[in-house]
Design an enzyme around this catalytic site. Structure first.
Site, PDB file in Angstrom:
ATOM      1  N   HIS A 191       0.513  -1.088  -0.216  1.00 35.08           N
ATOM      2  CA  HIS A 191       0.041   0.230   0.198  1.00 35.08           C
ATOM      3  C   HIS A 191       1.003   1.525   0.039  1.00 35.08           C
ATOM      4  CE1 HIS A 191      -3.721  -2.012  -0.387  1.00 35.08           C
ATOM      5  NE2 HIS A 191      -2.894  -3.048   0.760  1.00 35.08           N
ATOM      6  N   THR A 192       1.995   1.016  -0.349  1.00 37.25           N
ATOM      7  CA  THR A 192       2.911   2.355  -0.674  1.00 37.25           C
ATOM      8  C   THR A 192       2.779   2.674  -2.280  1.00 37.25           C
ATOM      9  OG1 THR A 192       5.174   0.473  -0.924  1.00 37.25           O
ATOM     10  CG2 THR A 192       4.543   1.332   0.835  1.00 37.25           C
ATOM     11  N   ASP A 193       2.860   1.939  -3.330  1.00 41.56           N
ATOM     12  CA  ASP A 193       3.224   1.741  -4.332  1.00 41.56           C
ATOM     13  C   ASP A 193       1.945   3.479  -4.558  1.00 41.56           C
ATOM     14  OD1 ASP A 193       0.339   0.710  -4.847  1.00 41.56           O
ATOM     15  OD2 ASP A 193       1.670  -0.539  -5.972  1.00 41.56           O
ATOM     16  N   ASP A 225       2.825  -4.625  -8.835  1.00 44.98           N
ATOM     17  CA  ASP A 225       2.373  -5.623  -9.917  1.00 44.98           C
ATOM     18  C   ASP A 225       2.799  -6.267 -11.548  1.00 44.98           C
ATOM     19  OD1 ASP A 225       1.118  -6.158  -7.644  1.00 44.98           O
ATOM     20  OD2 ASP A 225      -0.778  -6.066  -8.250  1.00 44.98           O
ATOM     21  N   GLU A 239      -5.851  -2.755 -16.090  1.00 44.84           N
ATOM     22  CA  GLU A 239      -6.579  -3.714 -14.612  1.00 44.84           C
ATOM     23  C   GLU A 239      -8.320  -2.293 -13.996  1.00 44.84           C
ATOM     24  OE1 GLU A 239      -4.555  -5.940 -12.521  1.00 44.84           O
ATOM     25  OE2 GLU A 239      -5.825  -5.935 -10.833  1.00 44.84           O
ATOM     26  N   LEU A 285      -0.905 -13.280  -5.515  1.00 44.56           N
ATOM     27  CA  LEU A 285       0.766 -13.756  -6.380  1.00 44.56           C
ATOM     28  C   LEU A 285       0.257 -12.628  -7.743  1.00 44.56           C
ATOM     29  CD1 LEU A 285       1.577 -16.542  -5.235  1.00 44.56           C
ATOM     30  CD2 LEU A 285       2.188 -14.967  -4.556  1.00 44.56           C
ATOM     31  N   SER A 286      -0.614 -12.193  -7.879  1.00 43.30           N
ATOM     32  CA  SER A 286      -0.649 -10.562  -9.390  1.00 43.30           C
ATOM     33  C   SER A 286      -1.407 -12.233 -10.282  1.00 43.30           C
ATOM     34  CB  SER A 286       0.709  -9.924  -8.791  1.00 43.30           C
ATOM     35  OG  SER A 286       0.949  -8.778  -8.513  1.00 43.30           O
ATOM     36  N   SER A 287      -1.893 -12.346 -10.271  1.00 42.48           N
ATOM     37  CA  SER A 287      -2.084 -13.523 -11.706  1.00 42.48           C
ATOM     38  C   SER A 287      -2.790 -12.228 -12.512  1.00 42.48           C
ATOM     39  CB  SER A 287      -3.161 -14.247 -10.941  1.00 42.48           C
ATOM     40  OG  SER A 287      -4.525 -14.008 -10.448  1.00 42.48           O
ATOM     41  N   SER A 288      -3.724 -11.575 -11.774  1.00 42.71           N
ATOM     42  CA  SER A 288      -4.079 -10.616 -13.176  1.00 42.71           C
ATOM     43  C   SER A 288      -3.389 -10.138 -14.242  1.00 42.71           C
ATOM     44  CB  SER A 288      -5.086  -9.435 -12.795  1.00 42.71           C
ATOM     45  OG  SER A 288      -4.580  -8.735 -11.374  1.00 42.71           O
TER      46      SER A 288
HETATM   47  C1  GLA Z   1      -2.036  -4.688  -5.738  1.00 41.27           C
HETATM   48  C2  GLA Z   1      -2.276  -3.614  -6.225  1.00 41.27           C
HETATM   49  C3  GLA Z   1      -0.432  -2.920  -5.874  1.00 41.27           C
HETATM   50  C4  GLA Z   1      -0.629  -3.040  -4.275  1.00 41.27           C
HETATM   51  C5  GLA Z   1      -1.033  -3.799  -3.812  1.00 41.27           C
HETATM   52  C6  GLA Z   1      -0.271  -3.692  -2.278  1.00 41.27           C
HETATM   53  O1  GLA Z   1      -1.080  -5.935  -4.837  1.00 41.27           O
HETATM   54  O2  GLA Z   1      -2.786  -4.622  -7.597  1.00 41.27           O
HETATM   55  O3  GLA Z   1      -0.636  -2.271  -7.178  1.00 41.27           O
HETATM   56  O4  GLA Z   1      -1.023  -1.224  -4.014  1.00 41.27           O
HETATM   57  O5  GLA Z   1      -1.986  -4.273  -3.651  1.00 41.27           O
HETATM   58  O6  GLA Z   1       0.849  -3.080  -2.238  1.00 41.27           O
END
Ligand code: GLA
Length: 365
Positions: free
Chosen positions: A38-40, A177, A165, A130-133
């Site tokens: 939650h920093t990006d 991600d 997204e 794990l950022s499948s999308s």
């Molecule tokens: C999700 C979002 C990212 C990031 C994280 C939390 O993965 O897609 O952009 O904000 O949550 O760090």
């Protein structure tokens, strides 16, 4: 420059002609974030790694301006115009919304409306943090760029996929991600400065392994307080007269739990990266635990399942552990001694996997 439009390809037998043709294949990895969540979207710092789980898209050109995609995860077929005219929020079946989002966002960056016939196969579990999308968006974007002869610089491609997204889901996510999937580096974590978009690969120490444990609580970000958290951060920054919470000091946000998390997490990322550079392994675990506590107590994005996994992992011998990604469910990441990693994995009451840091997305054979 990204290998988006390179020249390797897999020879395939064309079923109509029986001749060998070349069907290009594109691979985009998922990611796990070691620290910095939650920093990006607050212009801050994060330290993800691209992992050895990936989405692979095989795509051949079509000349009728249509994008047609099948997937190993769904029985349905997605068929959308290649010019970006389909509204991503309206596309059915709904797994095609990300496809339409990528098409629209690349069209806005000048992609010619070249069609493709594609199939998708992914080993990145969905809903597990794990950022499948992102892996899916990036692999599809590479295939679409190649078909149209468009070269897009990796940071801009990451932005295009992030926008896709948001177009598809309405979730105002950050860039972490997609950047991790595109720019990952083998055996390293990537220190991301989400303001300048500078990236620094930081080698992971020998002797440590990265363990990801799935809480089994699946979630789609559109059904969580993700957007609300982002809005809270932006409101605090505006009240303080700052461009973003990146610019806030610990004193300024001492009484604001959400912002306190962001400011303290940015500091933890930088300290963690520095400890990695100095091979100061003892410093890593406490930073992971402090990050989890901050996400749980100040940012309020943990769950009882995630908290329990962190405790189990530490009792079983992990150096430290924390929820990874957005939270609200999904996975925990732990740093564990490589020798003994299997025993720690077995001691935890949930499915887990050891992941390796790999290079970012590319055209593959
Ligand atoms: C999700 C979002 C990212 C990031 C994280 C939390 O993965 O897609 O952009 O904000 O949550 O760090």
């Amino acid at each position: 420059m990204l290998t988006a439009c390179g020249s390797s390809a897999t020879p395939q037998e064309d079923t109509a002609t029986g001749r060998l043709s070349c069907v290009p294949e594109f691979r985009a990895p998922g990611r796990v974030n070691l620290i910095g969540d939650h920093t990006d979207y607050n212009d801050g710092f994060a330290l993800p790694l691209a992992v050895d789980l990936a989405c692979v898209v095989r795509a051949s050109p079509r000349d009728d301006g249509v994008v047609r995609i099948t997937s190993d995860a769904f029985d349905s077929v997605v068929q959308v115009p290649a010019d970006g005219s389909a509204d991503p929020r309206e596309v059915e079946p709904d797994w095609g919304r990300l496809v339409a989002g990528v098409i629209r966002s690349l069209a806005a960056r000048g992609r010619a409306p070249a069609g493709i016939d594609a199939d998708v196969a992914s080993t990145v579990p969905s809903g597990a943090g794990l950022s499948s999308s992102a892996a899916f968006e990036v692999a599809v974007a590479l295939a679409l760029c190649a078909a149209a002869g468009l070269e897009v610089e990796p940071r801009e491609l990451a932005r295009a996929c992030r926008d896709a997204e948001e177009l598809a889901t309405g979730v105002p996510c950050g860039l972490m991600d997609q950047l991790a999937s595109l720019c990952g580096r083998r055996d390293s974590a990537l220190l991301l400065d989400c303001r300048s978009l500078d990236l620094e690969p930081v080698p992971l120490p020998d002797g440590l392994a990265v363990l990801v444990v799935d809480s089994g609580v699946e979630r789609a970000l559109e059904n969580t307080a993700y957007a609300e958290r982002r809005a809270e951060c932006e409101a605090i920054a505006a009240r303080l007269g700052l461009a973003s919470l990146r610019d806030a000091t610990a004193e300024q946000v001492a009484d604001e739990p959400r912002a306190r998390h962001v400011v303290s997490e940015n500091a933890r990322v930088l300290t963690f990266a520095d400890a990695l550079r100095r091979r100061d392994v003892d410093a890593l675990g406490p930073l992971l635990l402090a990050s989890h506590a901050s996400l749980r107590d100040d940012y309020d994005v943990s769950t009882p399942e995630l908290d329990a996994l962190v405790e189990q992992l530490v009792s079983a011998g992990a150096l430290g552990a924390r929820l990874t990604g957005a939270g609200f469910g999904g996975s925990v990441v732990a740093l564990v001694p490589a020798v003994g990693a299997d025993a720690i994995a077995r001691a935890v009451d949930a499915p887990s996997r050891l992941v390796r840091a790999v290079d970012g997305a590319a055209r593959i054979r």
